[in-house]
Design an enzyme around this catalytic site. Structure first.
Site, PDB file in Angstrom:
ATOM      1  N   PRO A  12      37.790  38.701  42.583  1.00  0.00           N
ATOM      2  CA  PRO A  12      36.571  37.927  42.733  1.00  0.00           C
ATOM      3  C   PRO A  12      36.004  37.374  41.435  1.00  0.00           C
ATOM      4  O   PRO A  12      36.011  38.053  40.409  1.00  0.00           O
ATOM      5  CB  PRO A  12      35.589  38.923  43.362  1.00  0.00           C
ATOM      6  CG  PRO A  12      36.153  40.263  43.080  1.00  0.00           C
ATOM      7  CD  PRO A  12      37.641  40.081  43.042  1.00  0.00           C
ATOM      8  N   ASN A  13      35.540  36.144  41.540  1.00  0.00           N
ATOM      9  CA  ASN A  13      34.825  35.416  40.479  1.00  0.00           C
ATOM     10  C   ASN A  13      35.733  34.913  39.362  1.00  0.00           C
ATOM     11  O   ASN A  13      35.278  34.176  38.485  1.00  0.00           O
ATOM     12  CB  ASN A  13      33.679  36.263  39.897  1.00  0.00           C
ATOM     13  CG  ASN A  13      32.674  36.661  40.957  1.00  0.00           C
ATOM     14  OD1 ASN A  13      32.150  35.785  41.636  1.00  0.00           O
ATOM     15  ND2 ASN A  13      32.441  37.936  41.135  1.00  0.00           N
ATOM     16  N   ARG A  20      32.078  30.976  33.695  1.00  0.00           N
ATOM     17  CA  ARG A  20      31.399  32.227  34.004  1.00  0.00           C
ATOM     18  C   ARG A  20      31.189  33.053  32.736  1.00  0.00           C
ATOM     19  O   ARG A  20      32.168  33.438  32.082  1.00  0.00           O
ATOM     20  CB  ARG A  20      32.323  32.973  34.963  1.00  0.00           C
ATOM     21  CG  ARG A  20      31.949  34.371  35.240  1.00  0.00           C
ATOM     22  CD  ARG A  20      33.092  35.103  35.914  1.00  0.00           C
ATOM     23  NE  ARG A  20      32.628  36.422  36.265  1.00  0.00           N
ATOM     24  CZ  ARG A  20      33.410  37.467  36.447  1.00  0.00           C
ATOM     25  NH1 ARG A  20      34.719  37.346  36.345  1.00  0.00           N
ATOM     26  NH2 ARG A  20      32.895  38.638  36.745  1.00  0.00           N
ATOM     27  N   TYR A  25      33.732  36.324  28.760  1.00  0.00           N
ATOM     28  CA  TYR A  25      35.094  36.045  29.239  1.00  0.00           C
ATOM     29  C   TYR A  25      35.764  34.862  28.542  1.00  0.00           C
ATOM     30  O   TYR A  25      36.928  34.565  28.819  1.00  0.00           O
ATOM     31  CB  TYR A  25      35.058  35.809  30.756  1.00  0.00           C
ATOM     32  CG  TYR A  25      34.544  37.013  31.522  1.00  0.00           C
ATOM     33  CD1 TYR A  25      35.245  38.216  31.505  1.00  0.00           C
ATOM     34  CD2 TYR A  25      33.342  36.961  32.235  1.00  0.00           C
ATOM     35  CE1 TYR A  25      34.768  39.327  32.188  1.00  0.00           C
ATOM     36  CE2 TYR A  25      32.859  38.064  32.919  1.00  0.00           C
ATOM     37  CZ  TYR A  25      33.579  39.243  32.891  1.00  0.00           C
ATOM     38  OH  TYR A  25      33.115  40.347  33.567  1.00  0.00           O
ATOM     39  N   ALA A  80      35.607  42.925  39.841  1.00  0.00           N
ATOM     40  CA  ALA A  80      34.681  44.024  40.126  1.00  0.00           C
ATOM     41  C   ALA A  80      35.240  45.035  41.133  1.00  0.00           C
ATOM     42  O   ALA A  80      34.791  46.190  41.168  1.00  0.00           O
ATOM     43  CB  ALA A  80      33.357  43.462  40.628  1.00  0.00           C
ATOM     44  N   GLU A 101      47.390  46.923  35.346  1.00  0.00           N
ATOM     45  CA  GLU A 101      45.962  46.565  35.401  1.00  0.00           C
ATOM     46  C   GLU A 101      45.637  45.675  34.199  1.00  0.00           C
ATOM     47  O   GLU A 101      45.976  46.016  33.066  1.00  0.00           O
ATOM     48  CB  GLU A 101      45.125  47.842  35.338  1.00  0.00           C
ATOM     49  CG  GLU A 101      43.629  47.583  35.313  1.00  0.00           C
ATOM     50  CD  GLU A 101      42.805  48.874  35.152  1.00  0.00           C
ATOM     51  OE1 GLU A 101      43.344  49.897  34.674  1.00  0.00           O
ATOM     52  OE2 GLU A 101      41.615  48.829  35.508  1.00  0.00           O
ATOM     53  N   HIS A 103      42.549  43.225  32.281  1.00  0.00           N
ATOM     54  CA  HIS A 103      41.170  42.741  32.148  1.00  0.00           C
ATOM     55  C   HIS A 103      41.040  41.904  30.888  1.00  0.00           C
ATOM     56  O   HIS A 103      41.604  42.265  29.844  1.00  0.00           O
ATOM     57  CB  HIS A 103      40.167  43.897  32.065  1.00  0.00           C
ATOM     58  CG  HIS A 103      40.190  44.788  33.253  1.00  0.00           C
ATOM     59  ND1 HIS A 103      39.687  44.400  34.478  1.00  0.00           N
ATOM     60  CD2 HIS A 103      40.682  46.025  33.432  1.00  0.00           C
ATOM     61  CE1 HIS A 103      39.867  45.380  35.346  1.00  0.00           C
ATOM     62  NE2 HIS A 103      40.476  46.378  34.744  1.00  0.00           N
TER      63      HIS A 103
HETATM   64  C1  DQA Z   1      37.032  41.939  34.505  1.00  0.00           C
HETATM   65  C2  DQA Z   1      36.093  43.118  34.199  1.00  0.00           C
HETATM   66  C3  DQA Z   1      35.347  43.536  35.442  1.00  0.00           C
HETATM   67  O1  DQA Z   1      34.436  44.603  35.125  1.00  0.00           O
HETATM   68  C4  DQA Z   1      34.512  42.383  35.993  1.00  0.00           C
HETATM   69  O2  DQA Z   1      33.892  42.761  37.191  1.00  0.00           O
HETATM   70  C5  DQA Z   1      35.331  41.156  36.168  1.00  0.00           C
HETATM   71  C6  DQA Z   1      36.276  40.780  35.129  1.00  0.00           C
HETATM   72  C7  DQA Z   1      37.730  41.414  33.236  1.00  0.00           C
HETATM   73  O3  DQA Z   1      38.740  40.733  33.359  1.00  0.00           O
HETATM   74  O4  DQA Z   1      37.254  41.665  32.120  1.00  0.00           O
HETATM   75  O5  DQA Z   1      35.152  40.415  37.121  1.00  0.00           O
HETATM   76  O6  DQA Z   1      38.041  42.386  35.402  1.00  0.00           O
END
Ligand code: DQA
Length: 147
Positions: A12-13, A20, A25, A80, A101, A103
């Site tokens: 999401p997002n 954003r 980010y 999230a 994983e 981020h």
């Molecule tokens: C994220 C970190 C998450 O905490 C956050 O909700 C995101 C982006 C990242 O790529 O840093 O949506 O996954």
């Protein structure tokens, strides 16, 4: 589909990357990350299948699909849902396909509610805090056989 395909699943997002919260980010869009990853994958003899959804169950379905289609690995930025989704934890545990994983930010240095990662409980590796490079580092870990 073959075992040189790496699924890159975004939650999401992440479709709003570039717009954003750029102070967290950055200004790179998801399409730009996809382009960069495609180039790197080609050089490594891999192919990426990059997707984004705002829906938790879709991520579950795509994790199952990755295994059914014989993907080499999955890079997963669950957004999230990282911090809430036991369904995604169970899906990662339910498949043999290794999951990395990913981020952009480093959630462990942010708000306390981001410190818990259900994804990290089952992922083969976590790459975080390197901005768009987190995806490249994760892909290279797959290519090198680390994952
Ligand atoms: C994220 C970190 C998450 O905490 C956050 O909700 C995101 C982006 C990242 O790529 O840093 O949506 O996954």
């Amino acid at each position: 589909m073959s075992d040189t395909t790496v699924y890159v699943l975004n939650g999401p997002n992440l479709n709003l990357l570039g717009l954003r919260e750029p102070e967290i980010y950055g200004s790179t869009t998801l399409d730009e990350i996809a382009g960069m990853l495609e180039d790197r994958a080609r050089a490594l003899g891999l192919t990426i299948d990059m997707r984004q959804t705002n829906h938790e169950g879709m991520l579950v379905d795509w994790l199952h699909e990755a295994q059914a289609e014989g993907a080499r690995a999955v890079l997963l930025n669950a957004g999230a849902y990282t911090h809430t989704s036991i369904a995604l934890l169970d899906a990662i545990k339910a498949i043999r396909t290794p999951v990395v994983e990913v981020h952009l930010s480093d959630p462990k240095t942010r708000e306390p509610f981001r410190h818990l990662s259900y994804i990290g409980m089952a992922a083969a590796l976590t790459v975080e805090g390197h901005g768009p490079d987190s995806y490249r580092i994760a892909l290279e870990a797959v290519a090198s056989g680390e994952v």
